[in-house]
Write a protein that holds these residues in place. Sequence first.
Motif, PDB file in Angstrom:
ATOM      1  N   HIS A 102       0.644  -1.311   0.112  1.00  0.00           N
ATOM      2  CA  HIS A 102      -0.124   0.170  -0.012  1.00  0.00           C
ATOM      3  C   HIS A 102       0.636   1.445   0.361  1.00  0.00           C
ATOM      4  O   HIS A 102       0.586   2.016  -0.626  1.00  0.00           O
ATOM      5  CB  HIS A 102      -1.100  -0.381   1.414  1.00  0.00           C
ATOM      6  N   LYS A 103       2.079   1.672   0.760  1.00  0.00           N
ATOM      7  CA  LYS A 103       2.560   2.182   0.415  1.00  0.00           C
ATOM      8  C   LYS A 103       3.509   2.714  -0.114  1.00  0.00           C
ATOM      9  O   LYS A 103       3.312   3.792  -0.609  1.00  0.00           O
ATOM     10  CB  LYS A 103       3.725   2.849   1.827  1.00  0.00           C
ATOM     11  N   ALA A 104       3.704   1.283  -1.515  1.00  0.00           N
ATOM     12  CA  ALA A 104       4.348   1.714  -2.624  1.00  0.00           C
ATOM     13  C   ALA A 104       3.580   2.431  -3.551  1.00  0.00           C
ATOM     14  O   ALA A 104       3.729   2.328  -4.871  1.00  0.00           O
ATOM     15  CB  ALA A 104       5.079   1.202  -3.273  1.00  0.00           C
ATOM     16  N   LYS A 105       1.932   2.151  -3.723  1.00  0.00           N
ATOM     17  CA  LYS A 105       1.230   2.318  -4.703  1.00  0.00           C
ATOM     18  C   LYS A 105       0.923   4.094  -5.336  1.00  0.00           C
ATOM     19  O   LYS A 105       1.211   3.295  -6.691  1.00  0.00           O
ATOM     20  CB  LYS A 105      -0.252   1.459  -3.695  1.00  0.00           C
ATOM     21  N   GLU A 140      -7.970  -1.850  -2.425  1.00  0.00           N
ATOM     22  CA  GLU A 140      -8.554  -0.237  -1.329  1.00  0.00           C
ATOM     23  C   GLU A 140     -10.251  -0.929  -1.631  1.00  0.00           C
ATOM     24  O   GLU A 140     -10.758  -0.791  -2.491  1.00  0.00           O
ATOM     25  CB  GLU A 140      -8.222   0.187  -1.539  1.00  0.00           C
TER      26      GLU A 140
END
Length: 253
Positions: A102-105, A140
């Motif tokens: 998620h943090k690299a999305k 998500e």
Amino acid sequence: MSLFSDNIRYLRAERKISQEKLAESLGITRGRYVKYEDGTSEAPYEILKSISYFYHISIDLLLSVDVRKVPMDELLKLEDNRLLLPITVDKYGESFIEVVPHKAKAGYLTGYADPEFIESLQHISLPFLGSGKFRGFPVEGDSMPPHEDGSIIVGRYVENLGGVVDGKTYIFITKDEGIVYKRLNKNKKNVLMVESDNSFYPPYEVKASDILEIWEYKCNIGLSDRKQEVSETESVKEMFLELKREINELKNR
């Protein structure tokens, strides 16, 4: 000097080709080619395309990546010189699957063409998936039940629009919306109609020109073991089937 200039000079040296010979292959004069290699002139699209085909490397990499740092033998070569995808394998020769957390999305849109970014992602191995190039993407929201927020969808890379099938689900990487996971509703010419499995969300069109990558759903990695609830649509369907059975029973009496 530019990254592109450095790249084409390096590639020519690796092939041990003279500037004159390369220019002849491109259908231009040596004087014109030299300007691209020393950075005093920018190559137009047609020349970029010709150089791309000559070296069998995508325009993305020629313009945005230092090819001297790219392990060319470890890249997946796709038809028509499309984006080259880095491949890493385990000790048994099985391809690793890069997982986009998620943090690299948000960074995937700018990093998908950068081998160093792809190399930096977490890796897993799922040998049962068979051949192909696979990648994991985060889910998500609640638009695609039973896949829940926080799940990872593993998809197989689709090389062209002709490889998509109506009714199947895909991860679409688009310029405007980034990473989306949807079901293909109708594949029109140059336009895809996609929809959510949650009927609350309306279907919408995605232009082919807006698509950067397509990955076909292969499996889901999730944490929840919650029993899937029967949807309102299914409940109504069951109600009508039951009513139909009762009517048929009355007719047969």
